[in-house]
Every structure is written in C-alpha cells, then in structure tokens.
Design a protein around this motif. Structure first.
Motif, PDB file in Angstrom:
ATOM      1  N   SER A 189     -12.078  -0.367   1.044  1.00 46.78           N
ATOM      2  CA  SER A 189     -10.831   0.592   0.774  1.00 46.78           C
ATOM      3  C   SER A 189      -9.573  -0.140   0.093  1.00 46.78           C
ATOM      4  CB  SER A 189     -10.296   1.110   2.146  1.00 46.78           C
ATOM      5  OG  SER A 189      -9.831  -0.022   3.007  1.00 46.78           O
ATOM      6  N   GLN A 190      -9.714  -1.499  -0.126  1.00 42.82           N
ATOM      7  CA  GLN A 190      -8.605  -2.171  -0.679  1.00 42.82           C
ATOM      8  C   GLN A 190      -8.763  -2.509  -2.056  1.00 42.82           C
ATOM      9  OE1 GLN A 190      -5.705  -2.854   1.166  1.00 42.82           O
ATOM     10  NE2 GLN A 190      -6.612  -1.459   2.434  1.00 42.82           N
ATOM     11  N   LEU A 191     -10.111  -2.292  -2.598  1.00 39.65           N
ATOM     12  CA  LEU A 191     -10.442  -2.733  -3.937  1.00 39.65           C
ATOM     13  C   LEU A 191      -9.634  -1.814  -4.717  1.00 39.65           C
ATOM     14  CD1 LEU A 191     -14.434  -2.876  -3.827  1.00 39.65           C
ATOM     15  CD2 LEU A 191     -12.638  -4.784  -4.449  1.00 39.65           C
ATOM     16  N   HIS A 192      -9.377  -2.377  -5.980  1.00 40.74           N
ATOM     17  CA  HIS A 192      -8.947  -1.522  -7.560  1.00 40.74           C
ATOM     18  C   HIS A 192     -10.194  -1.463  -8.345  1.00 40.74           C
ATOM     19  CE1 HIS A 192      -4.505  -2.112  -6.707  1.00 40.74           C
ATOM     20  NE2 HIS A 192      -4.918  -2.679  -5.858  1.00 40.74           N
ATOM     21  N   ILE A 193     -10.441  -0.126  -8.167  1.00 37.14           N
ATOM     22  CA  ILE A 193     -11.644   0.095  -8.922  1.00 37.14           C
ATOM     23  C   ILE A 193     -11.182   0.835 -10.379  1.00 37.14           C
ATOM     24  CG2 ILE A 193     -13.863   1.549  -9.133  1.00 37.14           C
ATOM     25  CD1 ILE A 193     -13.746   1.816  -5.988  1.00 37.14           C
ATOM     26  N   ALA A 194     -11.518   0.125 -11.441  1.00 39.31           N
ATOM     27  CA  ALA A 194     -11.287   0.643 -12.745  1.00 39.31           C
ATOM     28  C   ALA A 194     -11.773   1.632 -13.642  1.00 39.31           C
ATOM     29  CB  ALA A 194     -10.791  -0.547 -13.649  1.00 39.31           C
ATOM     30  N   GLU A 195     -13.021   2.089 -13.062  1.00 40.86           N
ATOM     31  CA  GLU A 195     -13.840   2.898 -13.422  1.00 40.86           C
ATOM     32  C   GLU A 195     -13.081   4.340 -14.199  1.00 40.86           C
ATOM     33  OE1 GLU A 195     -17.688   5.688 -12.180  1.00 40.86           O
ATOM     34  OE2 GLU A 195     -17.352   3.714 -11.637  1.00 40.86           O
ATOM     35  N   GLY A 196     -13.010   4.535 -15.226  1.00 45.18           N
ATOM     36  CA  GLY A 196     -12.377   5.428 -15.939  1.00 45.18           C
ATOM     37  C   GLY A 196     -10.948   5.829 -15.456  1.00 45.18           C
ATOM     38  N   GLY A 197     -10.472   4.660 -14.972  1.00 48.61           N
ATOM     39  CA  GLY A 197      -8.942   4.850 -14.685  1.00 48.61           C
ATOM     40  C   GLY A 197      -8.911   5.834 -13.407  1.00 48.61           C
ATOM     41  N   TRP A 198      -9.914   5.449 -12.504  1.00 54.04           N
ATOM     42  CA  TRP A 198     -10.024   6.424 -11.433  1.00 54.04           C
ATOM     43  C   TRP A 198      -8.881   6.358 -10.505  1.00 54.04           C
ATOM     44  CZ3 TRP A 198     -11.609   5.552  -6.202  1.00 54.04           C
ATOM     45  CH2 TRP A 198     -12.026   6.912  -5.429  1.00 54.04           C
ATOM     46  N   LEU A 251       2.280  -2.503  -7.458  1.00 56.45           N
ATOM     47  CA  LEU A 251       1.771  -1.034  -7.040  1.00 56.45           C
ATOM     48  C   LEU A 251       1.361  -0.990  -5.805  1.00 56.45           C
ATOM     49  CD1 LEU A 251       0.901   1.503  -8.484  1.00 56.45           C
ATOM     50  CD2 LEU A 251      -1.197   0.425  -8.861  1.00 56.45           C
ATOM     51  N   ARG A 252       0.637  -2.019  -5.211  1.00 59.90           N
ATOM     52  CA  ARG A 252       0.403  -2.088  -3.634  1.00 59.90           C
ATOM     53  C   ARG A 252       1.494  -1.743  -2.797  1.00 59.90           C
ATOM     54  NH1 ARG A 252      -2.640  -6.323  -5.360  1.00 59.90           N
ATOM     55  NH2 ARG A 252      -1.247  -7.731  -4.095  1.00 59.90           N
ATOM     56  N   ASP A 253       2.371  -2.341  -3.169  1.00 54.35           N
ATOM     57  CA  ASP A 253       3.834  -2.376  -2.350  1.00 54.35           C
ATOM     58  C   ASP A 253       4.271  -0.791  -2.334  1.00 54.35           C
ATOM     59  OD1 ASP A 253       3.586  -5.051  -1.816  1.00 54.35           O
ATOM     60  OD2 ASP A 253       4.996  -5.414  -3.502  1.00 54.35           O
ATOM     61  N   VAL A 254       4.167  -0.076  -3.357  1.00 56.26           N
ATOM     62  CA  VAL A 254       4.867   1.290  -3.322  1.00 56.26           C
ATOM     63  C   VAL A 254       3.666   2.311  -2.784  1.00 56.26           C
ATOM     64  CG1 VAL A 254       6.158   0.638  -5.058  1.00 56.26           C
ATOM     65  CG2 VAL A 254       3.965   1.688  -5.610  1.00 56.26           C
ATOM     66  N   GLU A 255       2.531   1.974  -2.529  1.00 52.60           N
ATOM     67  CA  GLU A 255       1.632   2.719  -1.617  1.00 52.60           C
ATOM     68  C   GLU A 255       1.872   3.244  -0.210  1.00 52.60           C
ATOM     69  OE1 GLU A 255      -2.190   0.959  -2.050  1.00 52.60           O
ATOM     70  OE2 GLU A 255      -2.915   1.561  -3.877  1.00 52.60           O
ATOM     71  N   MET A 256       1.610   4.333  -0.021  1.00 49.30           N
ATOM     72  CA  MET A 256       1.915   5.049   1.208  1.00 49.30           C
ATOM     73  C   MET A 256       1.391   4.107   2.373  1.00 49.30           C
ATOM     74  SD  MET A 256       1.162   8.872   0.994  1.00 49.30           S
ATOM     75  CE  MET A 256      -0.469   8.713   0.292  1.00 49.30           C
ATOM     76  N   ASP A 257       2.098   4.136   3.548  1.00 51.69           N
ATOM     77  CA  ASP A 257       1.746   3.138   4.630  1.00 51.69           C
ATOM     78  C   ASP A 257       1.023   4.062   5.711  1.00 51.69           C
ATOM     79  OD1 ASP A 257       2.405   0.767   3.317  1.00 51.69           O
ATOM     80  OD2 ASP A 257       4.332   0.802   4.327  1.00 51.69           O
ATOM     81  N   GLY A 258       0.334   3.503   6.630  1.00 51.28           N
ATOM     82  CA  GLY A 258       0.185   4.201   8.014  1.00 51.28           C
ATOM     83  C   GLY A 258      -1.452   4.897   7.728  1.00 51.28           C
ATOM     84  N   ALA A 317     -10.811 -21.616  -6.331  1.00 52.52           N
ATOM     85  CA  ALA A 317     -10.675 -21.988  -7.651  1.00 52.52           C
ATOM     86  C   ALA A 317      -9.349 -21.858  -8.120  1.00 52.52           C
ATOM     87  CB  ALA A 317     -11.305 -20.808  -8.625  1.00 52.52           C
ATOM     88  N   GLY A 318      -8.367 -21.715  -7.247  1.00 57.34           N
ATOM     89  CA  GLY A 318      -7.123 -21.559  -7.554  1.00 57.34           C
ATOM     90  C   GLY A 318      -6.401 -20.436  -7.762  1.00 57.34           C
ATOM     91  N   GLU A 319      -6.944 -19.189  -7.738  1.00 53.12           N
ATOM     92  CA  GLU A 319      -6.428 -18.002  -8.103  1.00 53.12           C
ATOM     93  C   GLU A 319      -6.005 -17.384  -6.639  1.00 53.12           C
ATOM     94  OE1 GLU A 319      -7.820 -13.713 -10.174  1.00 53.12           O
ATOM     95  OE2 GLU A 319      -8.886 -15.413 -10.300  1.00 53.12           O
ATOM     96  N   LEU A 320      -4.487 -17.523  -6.484  1.00 57.45           N
ATOM     97  CA  LEU A 320      -4.086 -16.940  -5.253  1.00 57.45           C
ATOM     98  C   LEU A 320      -3.495 -15.638  -5.209  1.00 57.45           C
ATOM     99  CD1 LEU A 320      -1.992 -20.405  -4.539  1.00 57.45           C
ATOM    100  CD2 LEU A 320      -4.506 -19.677  -3.839  1.00 57.45           C
ATOM    101  N   ASP A 321      -3.774 -14.866  -6.308  1.00 54.69           N
ATOM    102  CA  ASP A 321      -3.327 -13.238  -6.234  1.00 54.69           C
ATOM    103  C   ASP A 321      -3.758 -12.433  -5.081  1.00 54.69           C
ATOM    104  OD1 ASP A 321      -2.251 -10.977  -7.434  1.00 54.69           O
ATOM    105  OD2 ASP A 321      -4.064 -10.760  -8.032  1.00 54.69           O
ATOM    106  N   GLY A 322      -5.235 -12.786  -4.765  1.00 54.75           N
ATOM    107  CA  GLY A 322      -5.833 -12.076  -3.866  1.00 54.75           C
ATOM    108  C   GLY A 322      -6.183 -10.786  -4.042  1.00 54.75           C
ATOM    109  N   THR A 323      -6.091 -10.304  -5.351  1.00 56.96           N
ATOM    110  CA  THR A 323      -6.515  -8.761  -5.957  1.00 56.96           C
ATOM    111  C   THR A 323      -7.661  -9.001  -6.335  1.00 56.96           C
ATOM    112  OG1 THR A 323      -4.173  -8.226  -6.251  1.00 56.96           O
ATOM    113  CG2 THR A 323      -5.841  -6.915  -7.384  1.00 56.96           C
ATOM    114  N   PHE A 324      -8.673  -8.149  -6.352  1.00 60.36           N
ATOM    115  CA  PHE A 324      -9.972  -8.148  -6.893  1.00 60.36           C
ATOM    116  C   PHE A 324     -10.372  -6.866  -7.569  1.00 60.36           C
ATOM    117  CE2 PHE A 324     -14.794  -8.448  -5.845  1.00 60.36           C
ATOM    118  CZ  PHE A 324     -15.002  -9.006  -7.129  1.00 60.36           C
ATOM    119  N   GLU A 325     -10.343  -6.993  -8.865  1.00 56.43           N
ATOM    120  CA  GLU A 325     -10.587  -5.645  -9.476  1.00 56.43           C
ATOM    121  C   GLU A 325     -11.902  -5.575  -9.953  1.00 56.43           C
ATOM    122  OE1 GLU A 325      -8.861  -3.967 -13.476  1.00 56.43           O
ATOM    123  OE2 GLU A 325      -7.283  -4.001 -12.026  1.00 56.43           O
ATOM    124  N   ILE A 326     -12.656  -4.380  -9.871  1.00 56.97           N
ATOM    125  CA  ILE A 326     -14.107  -4.277 -10.402  1.00 56.97           C
ATOM    126  C   ILE A 326     -14.125  -2.815 -11.200  1.00 56.97           C
ATOM    127  CG2 ILE A 326     -15.096  -5.480  -8.479  1.00 56.97           C
ATOM    128  CD1 ILE A 326     -15.719  -2.438  -7.420  1.00 56.97           C
TER     129      ILE A 326
END
Length: 922
Positions: free
Chosen positions: A135-144, A188-195, A237-246
């Motif tokens: 549920s935390q993934l960022h899926i870029a398929e067609g800008g979904w 963008l993640r910071d402005v998403e709804m919570d709860g 590997a040194g990438e500390l962003d923590g965001t994984f986009e597929i």
C-alpha cells in the motif's frame, strides 16, 4: 580506508549491482502451498503468482526457478523442509552461465552468475506487513496514483500547503513520472490523508492490481519480504530516500502452464467445496463441479495429479496432444477389457511416496509393507494389461510406464517380500514378522523361546528341592524381556526381609500384583547362558527387515517413476471413462488464437436438465481491427471470425451458461481431456479471466460493485493476445447510466487493441447502447442473442391482474443480432410475483421507455386526495406560464433586462402577480 569500511563499501556496491542488473525472487511454501513475488529491474515491475498447491516433487517451484532464473532468491527460514531442500537443489543445478542474467546484461565471470539464496526470518513473510508495504508503493503505471491524487484535489481536497506548495507537491505535474525529484515525492506523501480512511484507500488501489489480496497470504508475505530486501539493499547502497517507485504490478507469466486465478475457478465451478454429511465434521467434500465429475481416478497419486492438472493446465502443445492421443486410445471399444483390468489393479496402488519415506525412516508398519508388496505386483499386472491394448504404439503415457521399471526386478522383489514376511503372524502382532526358514539363527532362537516354558518349569523344580514345602509349593520361575529370569512367590508382609530370604541367596527385585520377584544364582546363570531371547529374536528380525528395506530402496527410483507413470495413466483413463459416459469428443489444438466450437455444451448444466440445447462459438483473437488489412486473406475477416462476441437476451435465456461453457471447454482441452462438443478447434490460451460471479464477504470490506471493478481492472491489466476473457453483466451493480458507460468503455478499449485483442465473450442487458447509437452496430464484434418465443396473444387473453404481460418460451439457442428486451416481467410471472405487481411494472416500464412518466400520475388522479389534486393542478399551471414566458433578446449594443425585471417575471410565473399579459400568457 579500514577493512570494515572496505567491506561496507563492497556490500553497498554489491547491493547496487544486485538491484540494477539482477532479478529478485521472494518465494515460500507452507503446507504444500507456494507463493512468490518477482522483481525485474529492467522493467521495474513486480510480478505475482497466486498461492497454489504444489506437487510433492515441487514441480511448480522448479518451473518458476527455471523460467525466471533469478539473481537472488529470498525465502523464509520456516518454510516447508522439503521445499527448502528442493529449492536449494534446484538453485545448485542451475547453469552458471544463465542464472541471474538477462538478455540485456550478462556477467563476464561465471561465478557472478550463481544465484544467491538468502534465508530470512518468518516475520518478514507475514501477510499483514506485506499488505502494508504494497500500500505504500508508488506505482507509475499510466500515472495511476497521480490521477487519483488529482481527482482528490478536483473534488475539494485541500493539501493545506497553498498554491505553491501544491505545485511543489506535484499536483500540476500529475502525469509526469519521468524523473520526479525525491523531495516532491516526500512532500506528496506528507499531504496525503491520515488514518484508517487513507490506509483503506491505498489498500483498495492495490487490490485493483492484485484482485483480492486475502486469498493469497503467502504471495502477499513474499511481496513484503521482497520490498524489505530492496529497501535494505538501497539503504546499503547509500540511497536514504526510502521511496520505491515501480511501473506496475502484474501476473507472473509462465510459459508452460495456463494461469487461472481463484475467481475464475470459483465462477466457472471448476471446484466446489461442500460441507461433509457427518454431523460436526469440519471436513469438506467435492460438490457438483467439473473436477467432481471428471475425477474418477482410483489411486491417491492420481487424484493429486488430476487436481494439479486442473489448477495448472498445460500450454505445451506436445504435452496436450500426447494426453489426447492416450485418451483416444483408452476410449476405444476394443480396449475396454484391458482398461477394466487396469482399473481393477489400480485399487491396490497406494501412495508409494509416503510408504517409501516411512520405510526409509525405519517407521514402516505392516500396512506399509503390504502396500509395497501389492504395488510391486499390481505394477506388473498393469504392465501386462497395457501390453494388450490396441493402437498403443506412440502413446507417451504407455511408453513411460513400460520404461519406468524392470518387470523381472519387480517380480524378484515382490517374491522376496512375500517369502520374508509372515503376513498372518504380522497381523496378529501388528508388526512385520519374519517367516520361519528365512534365517537359521533366528529359527534356533525361536525354538529355544518356544521350549522356554517347559525348561523353566524343570529349573523351578530343581530350585524348590532345597526349600521348605510351604515355600516350594508357591514358587515358579519366569522370564521377563530385558529383566531376565526371576523367581516369583506369593507376596508376604516380610517379603523384603533380607534375613529371611537372603539366607536362601535370593535378592529382592520388586512386587507386582501380590507376587514378589527375586533373583538368585540360578537365575543369573540363565541370564548368562540363555540370555534375553525375545530381545535376541527382535534384534534378528530387525536386522533381516533392514536388509529387506535395503533391497526395496535399491529400486526406489524405479518405484517412484512407476508411481508417477501410474498416476498419469490413472488420470488419462479417467478422462477416457467420463468422455465415453458423457459423449465428449477430442478437440483439435493449435497455436493460433482461435476458439471454434461446434454444438458445444456445458458439462455441468447438461447433467441438470433433460434436454440441453448445444450452441456454436467462433472467436479469433486479433480480429478486432475496424479496417481489415487488405494484404490478409479475406476469409480471416469473415462475419463469424471476430475476437469479441457481445451476447444479449432475456433473463433466464442461458447467456451465463453459454459464456461459461466456452471457458470450460477451453480449460478442458488444455488439461488433456475431451470436450462436450461435436467438434472444437482450440488455440493455446495462456490465461482465462472472468467477471462472472461476485464473491461478497464481510472480511473484504468492499461492496459488490467494487469487487466487480477490481475483477475487471485485474483482467484488463493482465490480458494478453492469447487470453480468454469472460464478462457477464458487468456494470449491473451501479446506476444504469454509469454501468452502461463503464460497459461501453470496456468494449471500446478491447476492440481498440486491434491485432492484440484477446478472445472475449460478453453478456449484457445494456442493449440500448446499440439502439441509441452510443456503440455502433458496425463495431468489430459479433452481436448475438439467445432466442425466445413470445406469445403476444397472451397479453389479451390474460386475466385482469396480468394484463400486458406476455408469455415467453425459452429456446436457449444462439442467434445473430440484438435482443430488444429482457422480458423481466415474464420471468417474474414465471417465478410467482403477484399479478398486480407485474401489471404495475409493465406500466412503469412503458412510461419510462416512451418518456411519458406523467401518464403514471394522470392514471392515479382518481386515487389522489383533494390537496394532491390541487398541487398537481397548480404545478401544471406554473409549468404552462413558464413555457409561455417570452424573454426579449437585447439588440446589439443594448443592455439586457435588469435583475429586477427578471424577478417580476418570475413572480408572475409563480404567483400570477407583477407581470403583464403581454408576457405571453393567454
């Protein structure tokens, strides 16, 4: 740089290489079921395979490894032990030149290509964390995901950051998924709804890709373990962003097997679990299902193999045709006597894999030895019966059986088992006993044991000569296994008195059941010279049985190969038996994407009715191009050769049965069975997708319509040109216009695929979209309907209560063209809806279809109260004044009427005041 820093840098570099060049597979197994998730960095996509039952030899696992050739495999340390052994052996057997490589990049050093296997704790494979990670993934398929976020903003969603912040968060760049900066993704993640609402929203979005997460907990757990591994690798590997986009989630494509998901298996009634008849039993039994009527196998391994064939139909044309050849041979009348003999011997063939495992582990029972002996001789008998079959030349299943074992070796082994084991004595003692005459030492020990009673009696007399008469009368000498030889007398209070019995040279041992036991020098002599006979006999028998087990295990490979061959033979003979019973015929298989069926029948529905009406089907994949290619043969674009068939018709006319029979015939052809049709040409089909039935559950937390949408989204995302798609009444779960719109969108999307259009069969009641021109009748699709006979005279002859309701006779026959009505009221009358309800339904339907809804109110005016009639009269009066109102259009350069003037005219329309008769009213 110190050694520790060098190791960390090397690890980071290795992590980058594994993520950038190698593929990653997370796989685990529990109770024989396998789930896996696969990530390919070349495509940036995650591939899934629904949880499936694997074979005892883990054939599905081997197929996955062989096809994917992953660079890294992650598995649970608590997975099934046999699975871990098979996985380790499979990875070790992979060729070093191909493991973990792709066509794009291959390592120069063969050692780098060896697949790495990592064992991770079981907690990383739990379904809960896996679902959260997805549920935390960022899926870029067609800008979904971006499209969904943009819709939230348009519907009143406020980020709380202001305009510039919204732009920074990416709202103005919703479709740009090229190289979005990491800080934008974080904002963008910071402005998403919570709860809970936000969490549930994310889960529903992921379910649109995976279609019901809850049915595959192993796969979802593997996804969590895989994503956790990727995040750790990126962190090293040194990438500390923590965001994984597929770029997307998709079904795993296996070249050798058809993918049929759980929704399709349930919708098509391939399997059907029913509660067991036993009161209070939690077990289930197979109900009325395709598997239930086809599975007439006689052996345990045959039943398991057939279930695997149903779950994973083959896509290898050679394998399918070899099965069809065997079924055709077994179904011949001249082979019936040989087939009956084979089936008679099948009842003696047990689960040899389990039996051999028990014998090898030393825990084999007498029942296991009987199963082994009967398996050996039954295999020989079946082999002899197979040799009597006519037209058996070239039948692969028969050749596999004949080549699986040496009949002379099996015969010698069977005779050896029968000559060694005393079956009658073994049944009495519930353990394997060796026959007399097998071993001379064992026979000598047995003779000593048999004469032990009389011998001990004579020894007891010798001991009693030197004892008082009272004591000698009660004395006896007995033998206890492992304790040796003991003197026993009746219990007395002073039996433990060392002075009384010690003077006789007796040592007290114990007391049981009013008897005291002692040991003296005579007993010790017997222990030394005769010994523990029963233990000696037992040890000798164990030694002989171990030797016999060793002979059995020498032929273990042959026995396992024979068991597999017999299981296959059992399944194919079952196919032949049911094909002969239900009059099924052999289909013709081809690699072309076609599905042509002549007089096809539903294999289950035909068993539930006295007469079943067969229907034809003609679907050819890739024939949805609006303008045919002139270079192609005109015959390829014949009227009946379309990729899509859209079926309309009355309720209860057989539309759903027709759609299901297409899918079932396709499935049956791929498992190697004959099909219920007069003739069939079936092209290899890699996937069967359905939206037929809605499995609602309180645990899913989704409405029926949402589940339908998830099924369709899942199907559209994973279809290929070689797939088969079945849609039954999609769009019926929501408002009619929205449902019709979704239906039109799906149809237009499918036909727009052109040469990539799969074979599609759709049933719908939205026939009005063709009547009003929303969808063109010139659409590259076959329009058909299920025929009925309408008795118009029944409207006039009906009673007053059912006036206007015609009588309908269902023909269940497919015909070209559209059906103009669903005849729902006729079906309602058939099922006992009260006549007044039917009459009113006809009136409302007619009023809505002819845009004369006001007639409903006029008809009921007599039943209105005085106040209601006054309100209706006033509403009509206001409507007439509004229609008659004339508004002056200003000339060029002049100002229009002011606000106050418009208010005066409105008061005149509503109240008749403030206006002027010149405004247009009479």
């Amino acid at each position: 740089m110190n050694p520790q820093e060098q190791d960390e840098a090397a690890g980071a570099e290795e992590g980058l290489d594994s993520l950038g060049e190698g593929t990653l597979l997370a796989i685990t197994a529990a109770k024989g079921r396998v789930g896996c998730c696969f990530f390919d960095p070349l495509t940036d996509k995650l591939s899934f395979l629904e949880d499936q039952q694997d074979s005892t030899g883990w054939d599905l696992t081997h197929l996955i490894i062989e096809q994917l050739l992953p660079a890294t495999v992650v598995t649970s340390s608590t997975a099934d032990a046999t699975f871990l052994e098979a996985l380790d052996a499979q990875l070790a057997a992979l060729p070093l030149s191909s493991a973990g490589t792709s066509a794009a990049s291959a390592p120069s050093d063969a050692a780098e290509a060896k697949t790495r296997l990592e064992y991770r704790p079981a907690r990383e494979f739990y379904a809960g964390p896996g679902k959260y990670a997805l549920s935390q993934l960022h899926i870029a398929e067609g800008g979904w995901y971006a499209e969904a976020e943009e819709e939230e903003r348009d519907s009143g969603y406020d980020s709380g950051l202001g305009g510039e912040a919204d732009n920074a968060a990416g709202f103005e760049d919703a479709h740009d998924f090229g190289d979005r900066p990491a800080k934008r993704r974080k904002l963008l993640r910071d402005v998403e709804m919570d709860g809970d609402a936000a969490r549930r929203n994310r889960e529903l979005r992921v379910e649109a890709f995976l279609n019901n997460l809850s049915t595959s907990p192993l796969t979802i757990g593997c996804a969590g373990a895989l994503l956790n591994h990727v995040n750790k690798t990126r962190s090293n590997a040194g990438e500390l962003d923590g965001t994984f986009e597929i770029k997307g989630l998709e079904l795993m494509k296996l070249d050798k097997v058809m993918l049929v998901n759980s929704d399709a298996l349930t919708s098509l009634q391939v399997f059907e679990d029913e509660a067991h008849a036993a009161t209070g039993s939690s077990r289930t039994k197979e109900g009325l299902s395709l598997f239930g009527i086809v599975n007439v196998t006689r052996t345990p391994l045959g039943k398991l193999l057939m279930r695997q064939w149903f779950i994973r139909p083959s896509l290898e044309l050679g394998v399918i045709e070899a099965r069809h050849d065997a079924v055709e041979c077994f179904a011949r009348n001249e082979n019936q006597h040989a087939v009956d003999a084979i089936q008679l011997h099948f009842k003696h063939v047990k689960n040899v894999r389990r039996v051999l495992k028990a014998l090898a582990g030393g825990s084999g029972s007498i029942a296991d030895w009987q199963s082994t002996w009967m398996f050996v001789f039954s295999s020989i008998q079946i082999r002899d019966a197979v040799l009597c079959l006519e037209h058996r030349t070239g039948i692969e299943a028969i050749d596999n059986l004949l080549d699986s074992f040496d009949s002379l070796a099996f015969k010698d082994l069977g005779e050896m088992i029968n000559n060694v084991i005393d079956w009658q004595e073994s049944q009495l003692k519930s353990q394997a006993c060796v026959r007399r005459g097998v071993d001379a030492d064992l026979d000598k020990l047995r003779r000593q044991y048999d004469g032990l009673e009389s011998f001990l009696s004579s020894v007891a007399k010798d001991v009693a000569r030197d004892l008082p008469r009272e004591l000698a009368k009660e004395l006896s000498l007995i033998y206890f296994p492992q304790l040796g030889y003991l003197i026993t007398i009746a219990y007395e209070p002073d039996v433990t008195d060392a002075g009384k019995y010690g003077s006789l040279g007796w040592d007290f041992q114990f007391v049981i059941e009013n008897h005291a036991y002692f040991k003296n020098d005579k007993c010790r002599d017997l222990d030394r010279h005769i010994g523990d006979l029963e233990s000696f006999i037992s040890d000798k028998e164990i030694e002989i049985m171990h030797a016999l087990t060793a002979h059995v295990l020498q032929l273990q490979d042959q026995m396992l190969a024979t068991a597999d061959a017999l299981a296959e033979l059992d399944c194919l003979i079952a196919f032949a038996e049911v094909s002969r019973i239900y009059d099924w015929t052999r289909p013709v298989m081809t690699e072309d994407p076609v599905c042509k069926i002549l007089k096809g029948r539903h294999p289950l529905a035909q068993l539930c009715v006295e007469t079943f009406v067969p229907n034809n089907t003609s679907l050819v994949g890739g024939q949805a191009a609006v303008k045919p290619d002139p270079e192609q043969d005109a015959q390829m674009h014949a009227a009946e050769d379309k990729s899509v068939i859209i079926l309309t018709g009355a309720n209860f006319s057989g539309k759903s049965v027709y759609l299901k029979q297409i899918a079932l015939i396709t499935l049956m052809a791929h498992i190697g069975c004959f099909v219920p049709a007069e003739d069939a040409l079936i092209g290899l089909t890699d996937r069967i997708m359905t939206r037929v039935s809605t499995r609602e559950s309180i645990t899913r937390g989704s409405s029926a319509f949402m589940i339908d949408l998830q099924q369709v989204a899942f199907a559209l995302r994973n279809l290929t040109p070689r797939s088969l798609l079945i849609l039954d009444e999609f769009g019926k779960g929501t408002e009619a216009n929205d449902g019709a719109g979704l239906f039109c969108g799906v149809v237009e999307h499918l036909v727009a695929l052109g040469k990539d259009t799969p074979r599609v069969a759709i049933a719908t009641h939205f026939q009005h979209v063709f009547l009003n021109g929303v969808l063109s009748r010139q659409l590259p699709a076959t329009l058909a309907h299920m025929e009925i006979l309408v008795d118009e005279s029944s409207k006039a002859s009906a009673s007053d209560g059912t006036k206007g309701v015609e009588s309908v006779a269902y023909l269940y026959s497919l015909a070209p063209g559209l059906a103009l009505s669903s005849h729902a009221t006729s079906l309602a009358a058939l099922f006992g809806i009260p006549p007044p309800v039917l009459t009113r339904a006809e009136e409302v339907t007619h009023a809505v279809s002819t845009f004369s809804i006001d007639s409903l109110a006029v008809r009921d005016e007599a039943q209105m109260s005085a106040l209601e009639r006054e309100e209706l009269r006033r509403a009509e009066w206001v409507a007439r004044r509004l229609v008659g109102l004339e508004l002056d259009e200003p000339e060029e350069g002049e100002e229009g009427e002011g606000l106050e003037e418009l208010r005066k005219k409105l008061r005149w329309v509503l109240d008749g005041e403030g206006g002027d008769d010149e405004g247009g009213m009479d």
